[in-house]
Motif scaffolding. Structure first.
Motif, PDB file in Angstrom:
ATOM      1  N   PHE A  46       4.258  -1.054  -4.291  1.00 46.73           N
ATOM      2  CA  PHE A  46       5.134  -1.362  -4.556  1.00 46.73           C
ATOM      3  C   PHE A  46       5.405  -1.940  -6.002  1.00 46.73           C
ATOM      4  O   PHE A  46       6.131  -1.389  -6.517  1.00 46.73           O
ATOM      5  CB  PHE A  46       6.524  -2.253  -3.246  1.00 46.73           C
ATOM      6  N   ALA A  47       5.044  -2.353  -6.546  1.00 43.74           N
ATOM      7  CA  ALA A  47       4.727  -4.085  -7.808  1.00 43.74           C
ATOM      8  C   ALA A  47       4.397  -2.381  -8.755  1.00 43.74           C
ATOM      9  O   ALA A  47       5.526  -2.387  -9.529  1.00 43.74           O
ATOM     10  CB  ALA A  47       3.780  -5.051  -7.899  1.00 43.74           C
ATOM     11  N   GLU A  68      -4.930   3.725  -9.846  1.00 49.20           N
ATOM     12  CA  GLU A  68      -5.236   3.381  -8.366  1.00 49.20           C
ATOM     13  C   GLU A  68      -6.537   3.363  -8.009  1.00 49.20           C
ATOM     14  O   GLU A  68      -7.381   4.621  -8.153  1.00 49.20           O
ATOM     15  CB  GLU A  68      -4.489   3.642  -7.427  1.00 49.20           C
ATOM     16  N   ALA A  69      -7.066   2.657  -7.272  1.00 45.00           N
ATOM     17  CA  ALA A  69      -8.311   2.324  -6.708  1.00 45.00           C
ATOM     18  C   ALA A  69      -8.902   2.830  -5.396  1.00 45.00           C
ATOM     19  O   ALA A  69      -9.477   3.403  -6.186  1.00 45.00           O
ATOM     20  CB  ALA A  69      -8.387   0.815  -6.536  1.00 45.00           C
ATOM     21  N   SER A  75      -2.799   1.469   0.591  1.00 52.85           N
ATOM     22  CA  SER A  75      -3.330  -0.033   1.068  1.00 52.85           C
ATOM     23  C   SER A  75      -2.203  -0.746   1.717  1.00 52.85           C
ATOM     24  O   SER A  75      -1.319   0.211   2.071  1.00 52.85           O
ATOM     25  CB  SER A  75      -3.866  -0.313  -0.496  1.00 52.85           C
ATOM     26  N   SER A  81       4.930  -3.053   7.591  1.00 45.21           N
ATOM     27  CA  SER A  81       5.854  -2.734   8.753  1.00 45.21           C
ATOM     28  C   SER A  81       7.448  -1.826   8.529  1.00 45.21           C
ATOM     29  O   SER A  81       7.598  -1.782   9.491  1.00 45.21           O
ATOM     30  CB  SER A  81       6.792  -3.825   9.890  1.00 45.21           C
ATOM     31  N   PHE A  83       9.849  -3.472   6.669  1.00 45.42           N
ATOM     32  CA  PHE A  83      11.037  -3.985   6.651  1.00 45.42           C
ATOM     33  C   PHE A  83      11.546  -4.265   4.910  1.00 45.42           C
ATOM     34  O   PHE A  83      10.919  -5.442   4.551  1.00 45.42           O
ATOM     35  CB  PHE A  83      11.102  -5.383   7.200  1.00 45.42           C
ATOM     36  N   VAL A 219     -10.549   0.254 -11.364  1.00 48.24           N
ATOM     37  CA  VAL A 219     -10.815  -0.703 -12.722  1.00 48.24           C
ATOM     38  C   VAL A 219     -11.735  -1.805 -12.446  1.00 48.24           C
ATOM     39  O   VAL A 219     -11.608  -2.486 -11.573  1.00 48.24           O
ATOM     40  CB  VAL A 219      -9.596  -1.465 -13.569  1.00 48.24           C
ATOM     41  N   GLN A 385       2.934 -11.218  -3.742  1.00 47.87           N
ATOM     42  CA  GLN A 385       4.464 -11.355  -2.328  1.00 47.87           C
ATOM     43  C   GLN A 385       4.974 -12.184  -1.994  1.00 47.87           C
ATOM     44  O   GLN A 385       6.183 -11.769  -1.411  1.00 47.87           O
ATOM     45  CB  GLN A 385       4.664  -9.448  -2.571  1.00 47.87           C
ATOM     46  N   THR A 390       7.737  -5.605   0.380  1.00 48.19           N
ATOM     47  CA  THR A 390       8.384  -4.127  -0.409  1.00 48.19           C
ATOM     48  C   THR A 390       9.418  -4.539  -0.951  1.00 48.19           C
ATOM     49  O   THR A 390       9.667  -4.349  -2.231  1.00 48.19           O
ATOM     50  CB  THR A 390       8.475  -3.375   0.372  1.00 48.19           C
TER      51      THR A 390
HETATM   52  C1  FAD Z   1       0.497  -5.399   8.830  1.00 52.24           C
HETATM   53  C2  FAD Z   1       1.228  -5.899   7.651  1.00 52.24           C
HETATM   54  C3  FAD Z   1       2.281  -5.868   7.950  1.00 52.24           C
HETATM   55  C4  FAD Z   1       3.660  -6.009   6.557  1.00 52.24           C
HETATM   56  N1  FAD Z   1       5.119  -5.907   6.743  1.00 52.24           N
HETATM   57  C5  FAD Z   1       5.967  -5.928   5.242  1.00 52.24           C
HETATM   58  C6  FAD Z   1       7.144  -5.712   6.175  1.00 52.24           C
HETATM   59  O1  FAD Z   1       7.520  -5.198   6.966  1.00 52.24           O
HETATM   60  N2  FAD Z   1       7.883  -6.048   4.967  1.00 52.24           N
HETATM   61  C7  FAD Z   1       7.550  -6.523   3.289  1.00 52.24           C
HETATM   62  O2  FAD Z   1       8.142  -6.444   2.851  1.00 52.24           O
HETATM   63  N3  FAD Z   1       6.132  -6.783   3.277  1.00 52.24           N
HETATM   64  C8  FAD Z   1       5.055  -6.505   5.025  1.00 52.24           C
HETATM   65  N4  FAD Z   1       3.713  -6.661   4.498  1.00 52.24           N
HETATM   66  C9  FAD Z   1       3.002  -6.925   3.493  1.00 52.24           C
HETATM   67  C10 FAD Z   1       3.424  -5.958   2.566  1.00 52.24           C
HETATM   68  O3  FAD Z   1       3.096  -4.932   2.829  1.00 52.24           O
HETATM   69  C11 FAD Z   1       2.567  -6.188   1.005  1.00 52.24           C
HETATM   70  O4  FAD Z   1       2.869  -7.078   0.355  1.00 52.24           O
HETATM   71  C12 FAD Z   1       3.263  -5.400  -0.204  1.00 52.24           C
HETATM   72  O5  FAD Z   1       2.359  -4.095   0.172  1.00 52.24           O
HETATM   73  C13 FAD Z   1       2.739  -6.262  -1.894  1.00 52.24           C
HETATM   74  O6  FAD Z   1       2.702  -4.338  -2.381  1.00 52.24           O
HETATM   75  P1  FAD Z   1       1.673  -4.723  -3.767  1.00 52.24           P
HETATM   76  O7  FAD Z   1       2.153  -3.028  -4.276  1.00 52.24           O
HETATM   77  O8  FAD Z   1       1.625  -5.935  -4.803  1.00 52.24           O
HETATM   78  O9  FAD Z   1       0.421  -3.944  -3.471  1.00 52.24           O
HETATM   79  P2  FAD Z   1      -0.382  -3.604  -2.349  1.00 52.24           P
HETATM   80  O10 FAD Z   1       0.729  -2.761  -1.844  1.00 52.24           O
HETATM   81  O11 FAD Z   1      -1.491  -4.536  -2.258  1.00 52.24           O
HETATM   82  O12 FAD Z   1      -0.951  -2.143  -3.630  1.00 52.24           O
HETATM   83  C14 FAD Z   1      -1.638  -3.470  -5.221  1.00 52.24           C
HETATM   84  C15 FAD Z   1      -2.732  -1.389  -5.214  1.00 52.24           C
HETATM   85  O13 FAD Z   1      -3.372  -2.129  -6.253  1.00 52.24           O
HETATM   86  C16 FAD Z   1      -5.221  -1.557  -6.146  1.00 52.24           C
HETATM   87  N5  FAD Z   1      -6.110  -1.999  -6.464  1.00 52.24           N
HETATM   88  C17 FAD Z   1      -6.277  -3.549  -6.510  1.00 52.24           C
HETATM   89  N6  FAD Z   1      -7.019  -3.495  -6.873  1.00 52.24           N
HETATM   90  C18 FAD Z   1      -7.508  -2.772  -7.939  1.00 52.24           C
HETATM   91  C19 FAD Z   1      -8.067  -2.695  -8.959  1.00 52.24           C
HETATM   92  N7  FAD Z   1      -9.330  -2.701  -9.205  1.00 52.24           N
HETATM   93  N8  FAD Z   1      -8.308  -1.070  -9.734  1.00 52.24           N
HETATM   94  C20 FAD Z   1      -7.748   0.000  -9.252  1.00 52.24           C
HETATM   95  N9  FAD Z   1      -5.984  -0.925  -8.497  1.00 52.24           N
HETATM   96  C21 FAD Z   1      -6.373  -1.827  -7.384  1.00 52.24           C
HETATM   97  C22 FAD Z   1      -4.561  -1.679  -4.268  1.00 52.24           C
HETATM   98  O14 FAD Z   1      -5.646  -0.400  -3.902  1.00 52.24           O
HETATM   99  C23 FAD Z   1      -3.704  -1.017  -3.588  1.00 52.24           C
HETATM  100  O15 FAD Z   1      -3.287   0.060  -3.958  1.00 52.24           O
HETATM  101  C24 FAD Z   1       3.103  -6.461   5.630  1.00 52.24           C
HETATM  102  C25 FAD Z   1       2.015  -5.819   5.775  1.00 52.24           C
HETATM  103  C26 FAD Z   1       0.455  -6.329   6.345  1.00 52.24           C
HETATM  104  C27 FAD Z   1      -0.568  -5.907   5.914  1.00 52.24           C
END
Ligand code: FAD
Length: 448
Positions: A46-47, A68-69, A75, A81, A83, A219, A385, A390
């Motif tokens: 998402f970020a 993307e790793a 991921s 979920s 929401f 990375v 986050q 999300t």
């Molecule tokens: C079971 C479950 C239910 C959840 N339900 C909710 C919900 O309903 N609503 C909600 O808001 N949140 C929910 N969350 C939390 C939410 O999924 C995360 O907070 C959100 O995905 C974080 O987004 P992000 O983009 O920061 O990180 P991520 O989605 O984790 O993305 C980070 C990305 O960085 C990549 N990465 C990491 N290290 C490296 C590297 N060295 N090189 C290249 N790429 C790398 C990873 O592969 C990943 O794709 C839930 C989480 C889980 C596990």
């Protein structure tokens, strides 16, 4: 010019269920050889993708590359979920109320902005129907403690002037088909997404607009080049004037905020498609989303054809793992708990198997702050986050993009002004303490 090595790469246990129920996606190429861009983004969640979207929206000439790793939507982006919650959702409280009314009002406004962004993405990139719906959600309660938490949260919402409706057991049965719940609290502002469909659609739309996304490109090391940064993957090297780390808790793997980030593993299961006759017997609405009245309870969603056939999805309890990984034994233990909770709520569906069970990573800080700031010259972070990745991920991505563009916005100012994450007790006391606390809280919320 010192090469810094990345300590840890993401490890996933179980399939990303939301991605598994979509048609297979063609893999993207990995980065090979030397490449160059203006802004490099680490992580296609998402970020990271929201940062790319905002950069391109502000300046269509900017060259953006995302590394993307693994695969897009495999991921936490495809494991959550779905929401997108607008209201305070503080997981460390007993009823989700946040740090006070004034702060909660600002966060609610920002969360709604993130939801508006997601709707714009869905419309502009023509994502399939069912990817996004402003359908609201219910905090379900099954015990006196749960109903008390709902009433306490309702008072907080009333003080904030936010719409909400307390539901009785009959209405809960009409919505869910389950007699398990004795009450509920409906709030209308949550958008429910098919998270993997959203992330895939966002990635595809960005590529059509000229953003480059490499998969299978972890990375493994990085260095300052004096006038920018170089990111080193197994087969390539990407030079960029600016870098945004959008890899959530793996910020720590890059050497930042060690001893300040709480790595919680959450787990979920998705049933096989539920046959039409079992659905008729169950009753209830075709699509709904329920979060527990006590943050330590279990989340449930019913989905239908637009999200990928009729299924129920359950999400349960977290445990603290500083290595950001779940063992197969961890997952098996929680799946057994989820099965018992599912059967208690839907006894008529006891024979429907779980088709996909998985674990995912949630990164929190003790004082509920994110890490969105310039870490070093030209190196930005859109990470941590807390419970709402999300929406918060969308916001920190946009805020970090603003910082990289040298722009000030309400989002960049809000997150830049947040405190440093509070320091945690040293290992192993952090793990022992956090897991004991989580087990105690989970036991208290056992009916939820
Ligand atoms: C079971 C479950 C239910 C959840 N339900 C909710 C919900 O309903 N609503 C909600 O808001 N949140 C929910 N969350 C939390 C939410 O999924 C995360 O907070 C959100 O995905 C974080 O987004 P992000 O983009 O920061 O990180 P991520 O989605 O984790 O993305 C980070 C990305 O960085 C990549 N990465 C990491 N290290 C490296 C590297 N060295 N090189 C290249 N790429 C790398 C990873 O592969 C990943 O794709 C839930 C989480 C889980 C596990």
């Amino acid at each position: 010019m010192t090469l810094r090595h990345v300590a840890r790469l993401p490890v996933h246990t179980g399939p990303a269920g939301w991605n598994a129920i979509l048609p297979p996606a063609n893999p993207r190429a990995a980065l090979t050889g030397e490449a160059v861009c203006d802004v490099a983004i680490v992580g296609a969640g998402f970020a990271g993708l929201s940062a790319a979207w905002h950069l391109r929206a502000q300046d269509p000439t900017i060259r953006v590359t995302v590394l993307e790793a693994g695969r897009v939507a495999e991921s936490s982006a495809g494991r959550n979920s779905g929401f997108m919650i607008d209201l305070p959702h503080e997981l460390t409280s007993s009823d989700y109320a946040g740090a006070g009314e004034a702060q909660d009002r600002v966060l609610t406004r920002l969360n709604r902005h993130a939801i508006d962004v997601a709707e714009t993405v869905v419309q502009d990139y023509d994502l399939p129907s069912g990817t996004f719906a402003r359908s609201g959600k219910i905090n379900g309660a099954a015990s006196a403690v749960g109903n008390a938490a709902n009433r306490s949260y309702a008072e907080h919402l009333a003080a904030m002037g936010e719409a909400h409706e307390l539901l009785d057991a009959n209405t809960m049965r009409e919505v869910t088909g389950s007699s398990y719940y004795s009450g509920g609290l409906f709030t209308p502002g949550t958008a429910m997404i098919q998270p993997a469909a959203y992330i895939r659609g966002l990635a595809g739309g960005l590529e059509r607009e000229g953003v480059t996304i490499f998969e299978g490109s972890p990375v493994k090391a990085f260095e300052s080049t004096g006038n920018g940064w170089a990111l080193i993957t197994p087969q390539g090297r990407l030079r960029a004037s600016k870098v945004i780390l959008a890899n959530n808790g793996h910020l720590e793997s890059f050497g930042f905020k060690a001893g300040r980030l709480m790595h919680i593993m959450l787990n979920a299961c998705m049933t096989a498609e539920i046959p039409a006759e079992a659905l008729r017997n169950l009753g209830g609405q075709q699509v709904w989303g329920l979060t527990p009245s006590d943050p330590m309870g279990c989340t449930l969603r019913r989905i239908s054809t637009p999200q990928g056939t009729s299924r129920l999805v359950i999400r349960q309890g977290g445990y603290y793992r500083p290595n950001m990984a779940t063992s197969p034994a961890d997952l098996a233990r929680v799946v057994a708990k989820m099965r018992a909770k599912f059967n208690a709520r839907f006894p008529s569906l006891g024979g429907i198997p779980f088709e996909h069970c998985w674990s995912g990573h949630l990164c929190l800080t003790k004082n509920a702050v994110s890490v969105m700031r310039e870490l070093e010259p030209g190196l930005y972070s859109a990470c941590v986050q807390n419970g709402l990745g999300t929406t918060r991920g969308t916001l920190t991505g946009i805020g970090a993009a603003d910082l990289a563009l040298g722009r000030s916005s309400e989002i960049s100012r809000f997150f830049s002004a947040e405190a440093e994450p509070t320091r945690l007790p040293p290992h192993p006391f952090d793990t022992i303490g956090a897991n004991a606390y989580l087990r105690w809280k989970e036991w208290q919320a056992r009916a939820e």
